[in-house]
Write a protein that holds these residues in place. Structure first.
Motif, PDB file in Angstrom:
ATOM      1  N   LEU A 275       0.816  -1.208   0.000  1.00 38.33           N
ATOM      2  CA  LEU A 275       0.000   0.000   0.000  1.00 38.33           C
ATOM      3  C   LEU A 275       0.849   1.258   0.000  1.00 38.33           C
ATOM      4  CD1 LEU A 275      -0.171   1.282   3.137  1.00 38.33           C
ATOM      5  CD2 LEU A 275      -1.523  -0.785   3.474  1.00 38.33           C
ATOM      6  N   ALA A 276       0.259   2.324  -0.494  1.00 35.19           N
ATOM      7  CA  ALA A 276       0.909   3.641  -0.473  1.00 35.19           C
ATOM      8  C   ALA A 276      -0.073   4.614   0.163  1.00 35.19           C
ATOM      9  CB  ALA A 276       1.258   4.086  -1.883  1.00 35.19           C
ATOM     10  N   LEU A 277       0.450   5.506   0.965  1.00 31.92           N
ATOM     11  CA  LEU A 277      -0.401   6.489   1.633  1.00 31.92           C
ATOM     12  C   LEU A 277      -0.723   7.622   0.674  1.00 31.92           C
ATOM     13  CD1 LEU A 277       1.400   6.576   5.060  1.00 31.92           C
ATOM     14  CD2 LEU A 277      -0.519   5.179   4.319  1.00 31.92           C
ATOM     15  N   GLU A 278      -1.814   8.340   0.971  1.00 27.97           N
ATOM     16  CA  GLU A 278      -2.220   9.396   0.046  1.00 27.97           C
ATOM     17  C   GLU A 278      -1.226  10.544   0.018  1.00 27.97           C
ATOM     18  OE1 GLU A 278      -6.295  10.016   0.928  1.00 27.97           O
ATOM     19  OE2 GLU A 278      -6.895   8.503  -0.533  1.00 27.97           O
ATOM     20  N   LYS A 279      -0.713  10.925   1.162  1.00 32.21           N
ATOM     21  CA  LYS A 279       0.433  11.838   1.129  1.00 32.21           C
ATOM     22  C   LYS A 279       1.379  11.444   2.242  1.00 32.21           C
ATOM     23  CE  LYS A 279      -2.785  15.263   2.949  1.00 32.21           C
ATOM     24  NZ  LYS A 279      -3.192  16.645   3.016  1.00 32.21           N
ATOM     25  N   ASP A 280       2.627  11.834   2.028  1.00 30.87           N
ATOM     26  CA  ASP A 280       3.667  11.452   2.968  1.00 30.87           C
ATOM     27  C   ASP A 280       3.609  12.402   4.164  1.00 30.87           C
ATOM     28  OD1 ASP A 280       5.923  10.261   4.002  1.00 30.87           O
ATOM     29  OD2 ASP A 280       7.236  11.731   3.031  1.00 30.87           O
ATOM     30  N   ARG A 281       2.767  12.057   5.124  1.00 28.82           N
ATOM     31  CA  ARG A 281       2.615  12.955   6.271  1.00 28.82           C
ATOM     32  C   ARG A 281       2.742  12.157   7.564  1.00 28.82           C
ATOM     33  NH1 ARG A 281      -2.593  12.196   8.209  1.00 28.82           N
ATOM     34  NH2 ARG A 281      -3.882  11.023   6.755  1.00 28.82           N
ATOM     35  N   PRO A 282       3.199  12.820   8.633  1.00 30.09           N
ATOM     36  CA  PRO A 282       3.323  12.114   9.910  1.00 30.09           C
ATOM     37  C   PRO A 282       1.987  11.505  10.307  1.00 30.09           C
ATOM     38  CG  PRO A 282       4.381  14.274  10.024  1.00 30.09           C
ATOM     39  CD  PRO A 282       3.648  14.210   8.709  1.00 30.09           C
ATOM     40  N   GLY A 283       2.001  10.287  10.766  1.00 28.26           N
ATOM     41  CA  GLY A 283       0.776   9.686  11.279  1.00 28.26           C
ATOM     42  C   GLY A 283      -0.003   8.876  10.274  1.00 28.26           C
ATOM     43  N   GLY A 284       0.360   8.955   8.994  1.00 30.52           N
ATOM     44  CA  GLY A 284      -0.384   8.216   7.977  1.00 30.52           C
ATOM     45  C   GLY A 284      -0.308   6.716   8.194  1.00 30.52           C
ATOM     46  N   LEU A 285       0.889   6.232   8.448  1.00 29.36           N
ATOM     47  CA  LEU A 285       1.061   4.799   8.684  1.00 29.36           C
ATOM     48  C   LEU A 285       0.380   4.392   9.992  1.00 29.36           C
ATOM     49  CD1 LEU A 285       2.305   2.121   7.844  1.00 29.36           C
ATOM     50  CD2 LEU A 285       4.371   2.772   9.094  1.00 29.36           C
ATOM     51  N   TYR A 286       0.427   5.310  10.952  1.00 31.46           N
ATOM     52  CA  TYR A 286      -0.223   5.060  12.243  1.00 31.46           C
ATOM     53  C   TYR A 286      -1.707   4.742  12.041  1.00 31.46           C
ATOM     54  CZ  TYR A 286      -1.953   6.230  16.948  1.00 31.46           C
ATOM     55  OH  TYR A 286      -2.567   6.215  18.166  1.00 31.46           O
ATOM     56  N   GLU A 287      -2.355   5.512  11.186  1.00 35.83           N
ATOM     57  CA  GLU A 287      -3.784   5.276  10.912  1.00 35.83           C
ATOM     58  C   GLU A 287      -4.010   3.920  10.244  1.00 35.83           C
ATOM     59  OE1 GLU A 287      -5.806   8.357   8.746  1.00 35.83           O
ATOM     60  OE2 GLU A 287      -4.916   9.912  10.016  1.00 35.83           O
ATOM     61  N   VAL A 288      -3.126   3.583   9.322  1.00 34.88           N
ATOM     62  CA  VAL A 288      -3.244   2.292   8.629  1.00 34.88           C
ATOM     63  C   VAL A 288      -3.143   1.148   9.635  1.00 34.88           C
ATOM     64  CG1 VAL A 288      -2.008   0.723   7.075  1.00 34.88           C
ATOM     65  CG2 VAL A 288      -2.505   3.067   6.353  1.00 34.88           C
ATOM     66  N   LEU A 289      -2.147   1.227  10.510  1.00 33.34           N
ATOM     67  CA  LEU A 289      -1.960   0.140  11.475  1.00 33.34           C
ATOM     68  C   LEU A 289      -3.121   0.067  12.456  1.00 33.34           C
ATOM     69  CD1 LEU A 289       1.837   0.020  12.268  1.00 33.34           C
ATOM     70  CD2 LEU A 289       0.540  -0.919  10.364  1.00 33.34           C
ATOM     71  N   GLY A 290      -3.762   1.210  12.684  1.00 33.23           N
ATOM     72  CA  GLY A 290      -4.934   1.229  13.562  1.00 33.23           C
ATOM     73  C   GLY A 290      -6.039   0.308  13.052  1.00 33.23           C
ATOM     74  N   GLU A 291      -6.150   0.207  11.726  1.00 35.25           N
ATOM     75  CA  GLU A 291      -7.177  -0.679  11.147  1.00 35.25           C
ATOM     76  C   GLU A 291      -6.919  -2.145  11.520  1.00 35.25           C
ATOM     77  OE1 GLU A 291      -9.853   0.355   9.701  1.00 35.25           O
ATOM     78  OE2 GLU A 291      -9.250   2.467   9.701  1.00 35.25           O
ATOM     79  N   PHE A 292      -5.662  -2.535  11.470  1.00 36.91           N
ATOM     80  CA  PHE A 292      -5.322  -3.917  11.842  1.00 36.91           C
ATOM     81  C   PHE A 292      -5.499  -4.124  13.348  1.00 36.91           C
ATOM     82  CE2 PHE A 292      -3.022  -3.239   7.888  1.00 36.91           C
ATOM     83  CZ  PHE A 292      -3.240  -4.421   7.201  1.00 36.91           C
ATOM     84  N   ALA A 293      -5.068  -3.132  14.144  1.00 39.25           N
ATOM     85  CA  ALA A 293      -5.147  -3.260  15.602  1.00 39.25           C
ATOM     86  C   ALA A 293      -6.607  -3.399  16.038  1.00 39.25           C
ATOM     87  CB  ALA A 293      -4.493  -2.049  16.271  1.00 39.25           C
ATOM     88  N   ARG A 294      -7.479  -2.632  15.395  1.00 40.13           N
ATOM     89  CA  ARG A 294      -8.896  -2.653  15.763  1.00 40.13           C
ATOM     90  C   ARG A 294      -9.498  -4.044  15.544  1.00 40.13           C
ATOM     91  NH1 ARG A 294     -10.533   1.677  12.672  1.00 40.13           N
ATOM     92  NH2 ARG A 294      -9.229   2.871  14.081  1.00 40.13           N
TER      93      ARG A 294
END
Lengths: 279, 279
Positions: B201-220
């Motif tokens: 996957l690639a994030l929509e823009k390279d910004r702090p926290g983007g990957l954090y949000e992605v991993l949140g989906e798996f954690a949930r």
């Protein structure tokens, strides 16, 4: 006596090119000299034991990937600091005393360089057989004893050290072939304006969401990550360690806060150092 | 006509060993045969074009790291599916017709294998020079024309194919040397009980926290990650793509939810397939 920066030899390799670039940026450049060593473990161990003053080692290549031996030794075996990084464009060239591709019956190089020029070799030198060498520079060096009709693949820079002309420049199959080298020493980077920090960490237990919490610390301080990579911790299957590079130098106030919080949330936290890019 | 599983040749390499293991687990095993191809791009392209039915390619090695060319081709260039994975222990052995280490003046192997046995070579064969070969199996094969006093480093399994005895087994410097191979085909894994899924996957823009949000989906959804790796997307510097492996098969209800949510949060989301381990 001069200080020594060790690199992956011999002279004329890509590592040599990166080491030469680093040498120019070291404080009191004229006090330093280069020394070739044969492997990454040799270089890192020599730095740790003090027989050399700094080392330059490949950390990752855009085609081959992370060089695990470098990161594993820094993470687990030695107490060293990353003091700088430099990214080198890999520009494979065909070296030969022949002036006609049709004459060439043998091409020498490191197997990785041969593999990275496979398309060129198939299209332009279908008649040539490929012979492996221990390094790209050694391949060029060996041409002297090989007679006519032989060629070698190596860095453009190699022609400065071995008296062989470039027959065809830029023959690599991949336009974005880069290697990132790390400058490593026994003390932290002396500069105050560092821009990046490399960390190794292990979670307390391998549970869903553990990494999510770690990344939350960076997100909260608005610190961007430039690299994240997991790898099984070798001692116990099922546990992972993480290599993280972030865009924050030693003086970044948010980074110190992140490190304090991570101390509480991780089973292992090792700061490999804050540093700048060397260009 | 038999179906073809392509592997990185020649016969007797570690890739051959892994391919032989996979062959036994394929449905209707007796309908399949192996074919050696020279490079990873050859194998993956042959699968995509239909000239072979499946391919086995190295994905990562515990010492050398991720094989980027494999993951990059799967991510960007081809529409293929990972159908299985198998982890092979790399057990470098010294092959020779000599029965005395003192007689050996030359050791042949792939430069990576030579580097991974450096300590053994320094301690037990300090007199020997190292010569590179294109593969471990080719090194053993070449002993036939090399005369007495020569040895080769290769997989234990190699002795089944070339008439050379093992002089010293298990000479590698690193106790945990493993390679993970991926079985790749044109269709998803046919089995319903898959246990892992690989995503790019690639994030929509390279910004702090983007990957954090992605991993949140798996954690949930309480889904554990077994691998995460970032790499610069080659088209634009400063953008990153992520390779993520998670412990959830195709039928995992949480995974489908994660994929739906990631679709909305990512610029690129490619499911490389759900699969099982082949042991």
């Amino acid at each position: 006596m001069k200080k020594i920066l060790a690199f992956l030899g011999p002279v004329g390799t890509y590592s040599y090119e990166a080491a030469s670039r680093c040498l120019l940026t070291l404080e009191n450049t004229q006090e330093w000299t280069l020394q070739a060593l044969p492997t990454i473990p040799h270089i890192l161990t020599a730095v740790a034991e003090g027989s050399v003053d700094a080392g330059l080692v490949p950390g990752e290549n855009s085609i081959e990937g992370t060089v695990n031996i470098t990161l594993d030794m820094l993470a687990h075996e030695l107490s060293l600091y990353i003091q700088g990084e430099t990214v080198l464009n890999i520009n494979h060239c065909l070296f030969s005393h022949s002036q006609d591709l049709g004459e060439i019956h043998t091409v020498l190089s490191h197997p990785q360089a041969l593999a990275q020029c496979r398309r060129f070799l198939q299209q332009k030198l279908p008649q040539a057989r490929c012979l492996p060498a221990n390094s790209t520079a050694e391949a060029v060096q060996n041409l002297a004893s090989m007679g006519p009709g032989t060629a070698a693949i190596a860095s453009r820079d190699t022609h400065r050290f071995y008296n062989v002309p470039i027959l065809v420049p830029d023959i690599g199959d991949y336009p974005c072939n880069q290697t990132r080298f790390l400058l490593v020493g026994r003390t932290p980077c002396p500069h105050s304006d560092t821009k990046k920090t490399s960390l190794v960490l292990a979670l307390e237990k391998d549970r869903p969401g553990g990494l999510y919490e770690v990344l939350g610390e960076f997100a909260r301080e608005n610190i961007n990550l430039t690299k994240i990579e997991s790898r099984p911790a070798k001692k116990e299957l099922g546990n992972y360690i993480f290599f993280i590079d972030c865009e924050a130098g030693h003086d970044h106030p948010g980074l110190q806060e992140v490190l304090r919080n991570l101390e509480k949330k991780t089973a292992l936290l090792k700061n490999l150092g804050s540093y700048c890019s060397i260009v």
